[in-house]
Scaffold this motif. Structure first.
Motif, mmCIF file in Angstrom:
data_model
loop_
_atom_site.group_PDB
_atom_site.id
_atom_site.type_symbol
_atom_site.label_atom_id
_atom_site.label_comp_id
_atom_site.label_asym_id
_atom_site.label_seq_id
_atom_site.Cartn_x
_atom_site.Cartn_y
_atom_site.Cartn_z
ATOM 1 N N HIS A 228 0.821 -1.202 0.000
ATOM 2 C CA HIS A 228 0.000 0.000 0.000
ATOM 3 C C HIS A 228 0.858 1.257 0.000
ATOM 4 O O HIS A 228 1.782 1.387 0.800
ATOM 5 C CB HIS A 228 -0.911 -0.026 1.238
ATOM 6 N N ILE A 229 0.505 2.159 -0.918
ATOM 7 C CA ILE A 229 1.151 3.476 -0.906
ATOM 8 C C ILE A 229 0.145 4.505 -1.424
ATOM 9 O O ILE A 229 -0.521 4.282 -2.442
ATOM 10 C CB ILE A 229 2.461 3.467 -1.725
ATOM 11 N N ASP A 284 8.580 9.952 -2.045
ATOM 12 C CA ASP A 284 8.913 8.818 -1.186
ATOM 13 C C ASP A 284 8.052 7.646 -1.647
ATOM 14 O O ASP A 284 6.836 7.678 -1.537
ATOM 15 C CB ASP A 284 8.613 9.173 0.271
ATOM 16 N N THR A 285 8.694 6.610 -2.191
ATOM 17 C CA THR A 285 7.934 5.500 -2.778
ATOM 18 C C THR A 285 7.959 4.266 -1.880
ATOM 19 O O THR A 285 7.722 3.157 -2.347
ATOM 20 C CB THR A 285 8.487 5.121 -4.166
ATOM 21 N N THR A 286 8.246 4.460 -0.583
ATOM 22 C CA THR A 286 8.283 3.318 0.338
ATOM 23 C C THR A 286 6.866 2.842 0.638
ATOM 24 O O THR A 286 6.063 3.600 1.187
ATOM 25 C CB THR A 286 8.932 3.726 1.679
ATOM 26 N N PRO A 287 6.540 1.606 0.303
ATOM 27 C CA PRO A 287 5.173 1.140 0.575
ATOM 28 C C PRO A 287 5.072 0.548 1.983
ATOM 29 O O PRO A 287 6.078 0.223 2.604
ATOM 30 C CB PRO A 287 5.001 0.022 -0.455
ATOM 31 N N ASP A 288 3.849 0.443 2.478
ATOM 32 C CA ASP A 288 3.587 -0.403 3.644
ATOM 33 C C ASP A 288 3.359 -1.807 3.101
ATOM 34 O O ASP A 288 2.599 -1.983 2.152
ATOM 35 C CB ASP A 288 2.324 0.056 4.381
ATOM 36 N N ILE A 289 4.016 -2.793 3.679
ATOM 37 C CA ILE A 289 3.829 -4.172 3.234
ATOM 38 C C ILE A 289 3.409 -4.998 4.444
ATOM 39 O O ILE A 289 4.011 -4.900 5.507
ATOM 40 C CB ILE A 289 5.130 -4.751 2.633
ATOM 41 N N ARG A 290 2.358 -5.777 4.292
ATOM 42 C CA ARG A 290 1.844 -6.583 5.401
ATOM 43 C C ARG A 290 1.382 -7.927 4.897
ATOM 44 O O ARG A 290 0.940 -8.049 3.760
ATOM 45 C CB ARG A 290 0.642 -5.898 6.024
ATOM 46 N N LEU A 291 1.467 -8.912 5.741
ATOM 47 C CA LEU A 291 0.967 -10.231 5.387
ATOM 48 C C LEU A 291 -0.237 -10.509 6.287
ATOM 49 O O LEU A 291 -0.168 -10.319 7.489
ATOM 50 C CB LEU A 291 2.069 -11.262 5.651
ATOM 51 N N ARG A 292 -1.356 -10.918 5.686
ATOM 52 C CA ARG A 292 -2.567 -11.144 6.472
ATOM 53 C C ARG A 292 -3.062 -12.564 6.290
ATOM 54 O O ARG A 292 -3.123 -13.060 5.166
ATOM 55 C CB ARG A 292 -3.678 -10.183 6.023
ATOM 56 N N HIS A 293 -3.406 -13.188 7.411
ATOM 57 C CA HIS A 293 -3.988 -14.523 7.344
ATOM 58 C C HIS A 293 -5.426 -14.437 6.871
ATOM 59 O O HIS A 293 -6.198 -13.661 7.422
ATOM 60 C CB HIS A 293 -3.976 -15.172 8.732
ATOM 61 N N ALA A 294 -5.773 -15.204 5.877
ATOM 62 C CA ALA A 294 -7.147 -15.191 5.385
ATOM 63 C C ALA A 294 -7.979 -16.204 6.154
ATOM 64 O O ALA A 294 -7.479 -17.255 6.551
ATOM 65 C CB ALA A 294 -7.158 -15.523 3.901
ATOM 66 N N GLU A 295 -9.246 -15.853 6.375
ATOM 67 C CA GLU A 295 -10.176 -16.800 7.004
ATOM 68 C C GLU A 295 -11.394 -16.924 6.111
ATOM 69 O O GLU A 295 -11.838 -15.929 5.528
ATOM 70 C CB GLU A 295 -10.604 -16.294 8.387
ATOM 71 N N PRO A 296 -11.954 -18.137 6.007
ATOM 72 C CA PRO A 296 -13.164 -18.278 5.211
ATOM 73 C C PRO A 296 -14.219 -17.300 5.728
ATOM 74 O O PRO A 296 -14.386 -17.163 6.946
ATOM 75 C CB PRO A 296 -13.599 -19.725 5.461
ATOM 76 N N GLY A 297 -14.906 -16.628 4.811
ATOM 77 C CA GLY A 297 -15.917 -15.651 5.227
ATOM 78 C C GLY A 297 -15.404 -14.224 5.191
ATOM 79 O O GLY A 297 -16.200 -13.282 5.252
ATOM 80 N N ASP A 298 -14.087 -14.034 5.121
ATOM 81 C CA ASP A 298 -13.543 -12.676 5.020
ATOM 82 C C ASP A 298 -13.998 -12.030 3.716
ATOM 83 O O ASP A 298 -14.042 -12.687 2.672
ATOM 84 C CB ASP A 298 -12.003 -12.704 4.987
ATOM 85 N N ARG A 299 -14.330 -10.768 3.797
ATOM 86 C CA ARG A 299 -14.614 -10.008 2.568
ATOM 87 C C ARG A 299 -13.718 -8.765 2.568
ATOM 88 O O ARG A 299 -13.741 -7.987 3.516
ATOM 89 C CB ARG A 299 -16.096 -9.622 2.512
ATOM 90 N N TYR A 300 -12.918 -8.613 1.535
ATOM 91 C CA TYR A 300 -12.015 -7.470 1.422
ATOM 92 C C TYR A 300 -12.569 -6.453 0.442
ATOM 93 O O TYR A 300 -13.186 -6.813 -0.559
ATOM 94 C CB TYR A 300 -10.630 -7.921 0.942
ATOM 95 N N LEU A 301 -12.332 -5.184 0.733
ATOM 96 C CA LEU A 301 -12.661 -4.106 -0.203
ATOM 97 C C LEU A 301 -11.422 -3.247 -0.409
ATOM 98 O O LEU A 301 -10.818 -2.784 0.561
ATOM 99 C CB LEU A 301 -13.779 -3.225 0.362
ATOM 100 N N LEU A 302 -11.035 -3.058 -1.651
ATOM 101 C CA LEU A 302 -10.040 -2.039 -1.979
ATOM 102 C C LEU A 302 -10.789 -0.928 -2.708
ATOM 103 O O LEU A 302 -11.649 -1.214 -3.545
ATOM 104 C CB LEU A 302 -8.941 -2.573 -2.899
#
Ligand code: MG
Length: 360
Positions: A228-229, A284-302
């Motif tokens: 994310h940036i 400044d092009t440094t992004p935030d980088i994260r790893l997320r555990h997915a769980e069934p039922g999760d809904r993501y919105l970008l």
């Protein structure tokens, strides 16, 4: 009381004579008198208070240049400066903590790759981008595929090309599985390539004003790596609750983090959408980088700010909770933004995590 020798003054100030000589050379703590014959430094007892302050500021890790400034300020301004320093230190610690978490995950995954018992998961997804009702062109780019979800919001004369170029770099990652061990390096390389490509897309009289945000999630089969940036956003709907999982890289948000303005003031601040980080030349092009555990039922919105700046989070949550399919959700969210005047381009990507049906 007369002047103190450097040894006596150092003991009283809890500083070393070596440190005192350094502070003298920097003009931070100049001796009251230097003996013209011996060159010995002599300090006045009244200088103890400032010396003790320097020692305290050193103890919190403040750089000497900043200490020099703080020592020249009145009490109110000094308090503000130290508050800003604390906020930065906390933000840096948080960034290190996140990256350390990512690396721990990375090695733990390697360690348990053979014994994993999690059921196979998959994502269902939809992406939609709309010009809105005011702008003449759409400079956003949205993408959803079996491995990559991405929203980019281009700005400047070459904004559309910039957002398309950034997403295109990541789209290549959609083509093949990335070994878990290579994920972090792959993402960092991709951001580097995207930044370079975007820097070449600037056209017209002010090419440096061209750039893009990028919020992307790469699906690994059980986890989502978030890159994310800028000020596009990612949200997670889990257990009926909506969590925003990105921070806007805007000047106003930095001022809130530094304690300079309140959250409420940020909402109407003139620099609320001025980006402090973005894919753009010279930025400044440094992004935030994260790893997320997915769980069934999760809904993501970008989404791009064409949604988040006109539709309240409560409304977004309502739509995400009620919509049957990701394709319904993106359509309804864009309709909401246009219903609120559609002042900007609007992009939405929605993805559901679910257990892979047997035999699929
Ligand atoms: Mg926008």
């Amino acid at each position: 009381m007369g002047l103190l020798t450097i040894g006596a003054f150092a003991r009283a100030a809890r500083l070393s004579p070596k440190a005192l000589r350094l502070y003298d050379s920097l003009g931070l703590l100049v001796p009251a008198r230097v003996d013209p014959v011996t060159g010995y430094r002599l300090y006045a007892p009244e200088q103890l208070e400032q010396a003790r302050l320097v020692a305290w500021l050193r103890r919190i890790g403040m750089p000497l240049a900043l200490i020099t400034r703080v020592c020249g300020l009145d009490a109110g301004a000094a308090a503000r400066e130290i508050r800003v320093f604390r906020a930065r230190a906390e933000a840096e610690a948080a960034a290190r903590r996140d990256l350390a978490g990512f690396l721990i995950e990375h090695f733990e995954r390697k360690d348990s790759a053979m014994t994993s018992a999690t059921p196979p998961l998959e994502i269902r997804y939809a992406a939609l981008s709309d010009t809105g009702l005011v702008r003449e062109t759409n400079q956003d780019t949205a993408h959803a595929g079996s491995r990559l979800l991405a929203v980019a919001d281009g700005f400047g004369s070459g904004g559309a090309a910039a957002s398309a170029a950034a997403v295109e770099v990541f789209r290549r990652l959609d083509a093949g599985a990335i070994p878990a061990g290579a994920l972090l390096n792959t993402l960092e390389d991709a951001i580097g390539s995207a930044a370079e490509l975007v820097a070449r897309t600037g056209t017209g009289s002010a090419p440096e004003e061209t750039g893009t945000t990028l919020t992307a999630m790469l699906w690994t089969g059980s986890q989502l790596a978030l890159v994310h940036i800028g000020d596009s956003r990612a949200h997670l709907l889990r257990g009926g609750e909506l969590f925003r999982i990105t921070h806007d890289h805007t000047a106003a948000r930095s001022m809130v983090a530094d304690g300079r303005i309140t959250k409420a003031e940020a909402e109407s601040h003139p620099q609320r959408s001025l980006l402090v980080r973005a894919l753009a030349r010279g930025a400044d092009t440094t992004p935030d980088i994260r790893l997320r555990h997915a769980e069934p039922g999760d809904r993501y919105l970008l989404c791009s700010d064409g949604l988040s700046s006109v539709v309240a989070e409560g409304e977004i949550r309502r739509v995400l909770t009620a919509a049957e399919e990701p394709s319904d959700a993106v359509r309804e969210l864009i309709a909401l933004a246009n219903g609120a005047g559609g002042p900007d381009n609007i992009s939405c990507v929605v993805a559901d995590v679910r257990e892979r049906p047997p035999g699929a």
